[in-house]
Design a protein around this motif. Structure first.
Motif, short mmCIF file in Angstrom:
data_model
loop_
_atom_site.label_atom_id
_atom_site.label_comp_id
_atom_site.label_asym_id
_atom_site.label_seq_id
_atom_site.Cartn_x
_atom_site.Cartn_y
_atom_site.Cartn_z
N SER A 7 -32.58 -1.29 -34.59
CA SER A 7 -33.43 -1.08 -35.77
C SER A 7 -34.00 -2.42 -36.19
CB SER A 7 -32.65 -0.43 -36.92
OG SER A 7 -31.68 -1.32 -37.41
N LEU A 8 -35.25 -2.38 -36.63
CA LEU A 8 -35.95 -3.57 -37.11
C LEU A 8 -36.41 -3.27 -38.52
CD1 LEU A 8 -38.65 -5.62 -35.23
CD2 LEU A 8 -39.02 -4.89 -37.58
N LEU A 99 -28.17 -3.64 -33.93
CA LEU A 99 -27.90 -2.84 -32.76
C LEU A 99 -27.33 -1.51 -33.23
CD1 LEU A 99 -27.84 -2.67 -29.66
CD2 LEU A 99 -25.54 -3.68 -29.76
N LEU A 100 -27.99 -0.44 -32.89
CA LEU A 100 -27.56 0.90 -33.31
C LEU A 100 -26.69 1.57 -32.25
CD1 LEU A 100 -31.00 2.22 -34.61
CD2 LEU A 100 -29.13 1.26 -35.97
N LEU A 101 -27.13 1.46 -30.99
CA LEU A 101 -26.46 2.12 -29.88
C LEU A 101 -26.52 1.22 -28.64
CD1 LEU A 101 -28.22 5.58 -30.22
CD2 LEU A 101 -25.82 5.12 -30.78
N LEU A 113 -20.45 0.43 -33.23
CA LEU A 113 -21.32 1.34 -32.46
C LEU A 113 -20.63 2.68 -32.32
CD1 LEU A 113 -22.51 -1.05 -29.63
CD2 LEU A 113 -23.73 -0.43 -31.71
N PRO A 114 -21.33 3.77 -32.50
CA PRO A 114 -22.69 3.80 -33.04
C PRO A 114 -22.68 3.30 -34.48
CG PRO A 114 -21.80 6.02 -32.98
CD PRO A 114 -20.79 5.13 -32.32
N ARG A 115 -23.75 2.67 -34.86
CA ARG A 115 -23.83 2.10 -36.21
C ARG A 115 -23.78 3.21 -37.24
NH1 ARG A 115 -24.86 -3.16 -37.83
NH2 ARG A 115 -25.67 -3.29 -39.96
N ASP A 116 -22.93 3.01 -38.24
CA ASP A 116 -22.68 4.01 -39.27
C ASP A 116 -23.95 4.42 -40.02
OD1 ASP A 116 -20.86 5.60 -40.82
OD2 ASP A 116 -21.10 4.14 -42.45
N GLU A 117 -24.87 3.49 -40.22
CA GLU A 117 -26.05 3.80 -41.02
C GLU A 117 -27.02 4.77 -40.32
OE1 GLU A 117 -29.10 0.59 -41.55
OE2 GLU A 117 -27.61 -0.58 -40.47
N ILE A 118 -26.80 5.07 -39.06
CA ILE A 118 -27.66 6.02 -38.36
C ILE A 118 -27.73 7.34 -39.13
CG2 ILE A 118 -27.90 7.48 -36.30
CD1 ILE A 118 -26.74 5.11 -34.68
N PHE A 123 -34.39 5.84 -42.90
CA PHE A 123 -35.21 4.83 -42.23
C PHE A 123 -34.64 4.40 -40.88
CE2 PHE A 123 -32.57 2.41 -45.26
CZ PHE A 123 -31.97 1.47 -44.42
N VAL A 124 -33.43 4.84 -40.56
CA VAL A 124 -32.85 4.62 -39.23
C VAL A 124 -32.89 5.92 -38.42
CG1 VAL A 124 -30.79 3.94 -37.93
CG2 VAL A 124 -31.34 2.78 -40.08
N LEU A 125 -32.47 7.02 -39.03
CA LEU A 125 -32.36 8.28 -38.30
C LEU A 125 -33.71 8.84 -37.88
CD1 LEU A 125 -30.58 10.47 -37.13
CD2 LEU A 125 -30.51 11.54 -39.40
N TRP A 126 -34.71 8.83 -38.76
CA TRP A 126 -36.00 9.42 -38.38
C TRP A 126 -36.63 8.67 -37.20
CZ3 TRP A 126 -40.65 10.43 -42.21
CH2 TRP A 126 -41.61 11.22 -41.56
N PRO A 127 -36.73 7.32 -37.27
CA PRO A 127 -37.30 6.64 -36.10
C PRO A 127 -36.45 6.78 -34.84
CG PRO A 127 -36.70 5.05 -37.80
CD PRO A 127 -36.52 6.40 -38.39
#
Length: 165
Positions: A7-8, A99-101, A113-118, A123-127
């Motif tokens: 994620s950026l 790093l998400l995954l 990993l996987p990053r909890d905020e997913i 703003f992380v899950l939709w993209p």
């Protein structure tokens, strides 16, 4: 080769740091820009603090690097763009790379990993659901497309913005 998702985010000089972050990722991973898998660019309100709105997106990359190397590369890119890693967690930032995954690893070090905020942040899950819709979350065993479909979209407002690259 590992499939990774990053994620950026930026809420300071957003267009500049999104472009710079993408170019730095391509350079660090020795890939042509076109080899990056890019989600749409989203605008979202800051979460966890009061501040300017963020631009956010997710990038998919296939790479030969170990997870330790990837984590170091992302931190080095952030630092080279002025990121202060001693600043408090919820604060404005020029460039934030997470790093998400990394394939389907489930670990806590050197990164969670996987990053909890997913599953917590739109703003992380939709993209992520755009770049890896059929990929299955290694713990929840649901695709990111299904997770996004089930997400409470009223909890965080997002809008797609025109790409700046």
């Amino acid at each position: 080769m590992a499939q990774i998702y990053i994620s950026l985010g930026s809420n300071i000089e957003r267009e500049y740091y999104v472009k710079a972050g993408l170019l730095s990722l391509a350079q660090a991973f020795e890939l042509p820009f076109e080899a990056l898998t890019l989600s749409s660019l989203f605008e979202s309100e800051s979460v966890g603090f009061t501040g300017d709105a963020f631009y956010n997106m997710v990038i998919g990359i296939t790479c030969p690097h170990s997870i330790e190397q990837v984590v170091t590369m992302l931190r080095d890119i952030e630092t080279s763009h002025g990121r202060d890693h001693t600043a408090k967690k919820f604060s404005p930032r020029g460039l934030d790379l997470d790093l998400l995954l990394y394939d389907d690893l489930i670990i806590n070090q050197p990164a969670q990993l996987p990053r909890d905020e997913i599953t917590k942040n739109a703003f992380v899950l939709w993209p992520l659901s755009q770049v890896a819709p059929n990929l299955v979350h290694p713990i929840l065993k649901k695709s990111y497309q299904d997770l996004w479909q089930d997400y409470n979209k009223r909890s965080q407002q997002l809008s797609i913005v025109e790409s700046c690259w």
